[in-house]
Design an enzyme around this catalytic site. Structure first.
Site, PDB file in Angstrom:
ATOM      1  N   GLY A   1       4.523   3.044   2.181  1.00  0.00           N
ATOM      2  CA  GLY A   1       3.761   3.164   0.937  1.00  0.00           C
ATOM      3  C   GLY A   1       3.160   4.530   0.651  1.00  0.00           C
ATOM      4  O   GLY A   1       3.029   4.929  -0.495  1.00  0.00           O
TER       5      GLY A   1
ATOM      6  N   GLU B   1      -2.966   7.189   3.839  1.00  0.00           N
ATOM      7  CA  GLU B   1      -2.605   5.815   3.490  1.00  0.00           C
ATOM      8  C   GLU B   1      -2.567   5.655   1.964  1.00  0.00           C
ATOM      9  O   GLU B   1      -3.275   6.352   1.240  1.00  0.00           O
ATOM     10  CB  GLU B   1      -3.632   4.871   4.136  1.00  0.00           C
ATOM     11  N   ASP B   2      -1.751   4.749   1.499  1.00  0.00           N
ATOM     12  CA  ASP B   2      -1.662   4.535   0.049  1.00  0.00           C
ATOM     13  C   ASP B   2      -2.880   3.808  -0.509  1.00  0.00           C
ATOM     14  O   ASP B   2      -3.509   4.251  -1.452  1.00  0.00           O
ATOM     15  CB  ASP B   2      -0.367   3.772  -0.314  1.00  0.00           C
TER      16      ASP B   2
ATOM     17  N   ASP C   1      -7.219  -2.198   1.168  1.00  0.00           N
ATOM     18  CA  ASP C   1      -7.622  -3.466   0.560  1.00  0.00           C
ATOM     19  C   ASP C   1      -8.732  -4.060   1.432  1.00  0.00           C
ATOM     20  O   ASP C   1      -9.912  -3.818   1.201  1.00  0.00           O
ATOM     21  CB  ASP C   1      -6.398  -4.372   0.452  1.00  0.00           C
TER      22      ASP C   1
HETATM   23  P1  IMP Z   1      -5.465  -3.907   4.207  1.00  0.00           P
HETATM   24  O1  IMP Z   1      -5.247  -3.949   5.689  1.00  0.00           O
HETATM   25  O2  IMP Z   1      -5.875  -5.243   3.680  1.00  0.00           O
HETATM   26  O3  IMP Z   1      -6.428  -2.819   3.802  1.00  0.00           O
HETATM   27  O4  IMP Z   1      -4.065  -3.695   3.545  1.00  0.00           O
HETATM   28  C1  IMP Z   1      -3.613  -2.451   3.185  1.00  0.00           C
HETATM   29  C2  IMP Z   1      -2.113  -2.475   2.970  1.00  0.00           C
HETATM   30  O5  IMP Z   1      -1.750  -3.559   2.122  1.00  0.00           O
HETATM   31  C3  IMP Z   1      -1.660  -1.228   2.273  1.00  0.00           C
HETATM   32  O6  IMP Z   1      -1.176  -0.305   3.188  1.00  0.00           O
HETATM   33  C4  IMP Z   1      -0.545  -1.721   1.380  1.00  0.00           C
HETATM   34  O7  IMP Z   1       0.673  -1.642   2.060  1.00  0.00           O
HETATM   35  C5  IMP Z   1      -0.841  -3.166   1.142  1.00  0.00           C
HETATM   36  N1  IMP Z   1      -1.429  -3.382  -0.200  1.00  0.00           N
HETATM   37  C6  IMP Z   1      -2.682  -3.781  -0.484  1.00  0.00           C
HETATM   38  N2  IMP Z   1      -2.898  -3.894  -1.792  1.00  0.00           N
HETATM   39  C7  IMP Z   1      -1.733  -3.557  -2.379  1.00  0.00           C
HETATM   40  C8  IMP Z   1      -1.311  -3.453  -3.764  1.00  0.00           C
HETATM   41  O8  IMP Z   1      -2.055  -3.697  -4.722  1.00  0.00           O
HETATM   42  N3  IMP Z   1      -0.035  -3.049  -3.961  1.00  0.00           N
HETATM   43  C9  IMP Z   1       0.826  -2.754  -2.939  1.00  0.00           C
HETATM   44  N4  IMP Z   1       0.469  -2.834  -1.647  1.00  0.00           N
HETATM   45  C10 IMP Z   1      -0.792  -3.222  -1.369  1.00  0.00           C
HETATM   46 MG    MG Z   2       0.894   0.318   3.329  1.00  0.00          MG
END
Ligand code: IMP
Ligand code: MG
Length: 178
Positions: free
Chosen positions: A43, A98-99, A102
């Site tokens: 991403g 990181e992209d 969340d």
């Molecule tokens: P976290 O561990 O919940 O912070 O998840 C982060 C990862 O979830 C990111 O690296 C993305 O790959 C994916 N992600 C979370 N939200 C989105 C979104 O809105 N679009 C695409 N990928 C997302």
């Molecule tokens: Mg990601």
């Protein structure tokens, strides 16, 4: 605009301007150091390649493939390393690129993993941040706070599609709920 999108959230111009700001900030904070920039595949790859060119000090680059989201639009809460770094993180000043953050779970776990391997310092640079952060992971360099919607483009995917859109848009709900 791609017809699967509800609207464009961030234009190419907005992204470009923000990347320059982040690159300038990193360049001044890491002056005299030689940080290792780690791209979280896949991403972050487009953001990473633009950001690296906006950083005006010498850097090293490496890539790691983490999986946290499996295939769909909802976090599984587990972080696996699918493809490991080549560089040894020991003693390095690391910036994880990181992209999107969340829950923050992926970054919290991966940051700890680098510290456990002896990294000198680890900071996080994330282009996007959603409001719902369950983990208290510190984001040193942040592009944009966005609403809690599923976004794609500029590297971000839904089931491996849309990564090559040059802007970031909100995906229509019917695309990922059908
Ligand atoms: P976290 O561990 O919940 O912070 O998840 C982060 C990862 O979830 C990111 O690296 C993305 O790959 C994916 N992600 C979370 N939200 C989105 C979104 O809105 N679009 C695409 N990928 C997302
Ligand atoms: Mg990601």
């Amino acid at each position: 605009m791609n017809s699967d999108l509800e609207k464009i959230l961030l234009t190419e111009e907005q992204l470009k301007k923000k990347v320059i700001e982040l690159g300038t900030e990193i360049s001044s904070d890491y002056e005299g150091k030689n940080p290792l920039l780690i791209c979280i595949l896949r991403g972050a790859v487009i953001f990473f390649s633009d950001l690296c060119r906006a950083v005006k000090i010498p850097v090293n680059m490496d890539f790691v493939n983490l999986s946290s989201y499996n295939k769909g639009a909802f976090s599984s809460g587990e972080v696996k390393i699918r493809q490991e770094l080549i560089a040894d993180p020991e003693g390095k000043d690391i910036i994880i690129v990181e992209d999107i953050i969340d829950t923050g779970m992926t970054m919290e776990k991966y940051k700890q993993c680098l510290l456990d391997r002896g990294a000198g310092s680890v900071e996080i640079c994330a282009l996007l941040k959603k409001p719902e952060q369950k983990c208290v992971v510190d984001i040193r360099y942040k592009g944009f706070d966005i609403e809690d919607r599923f976004v794609v483009g500029y590297g971000l995917d839904y089931a491996e599609s849309y990564r090559n859109l040059p802007y970031i848009g909100i995906l229509k709900k019917e695309i990922y709920t059908k």
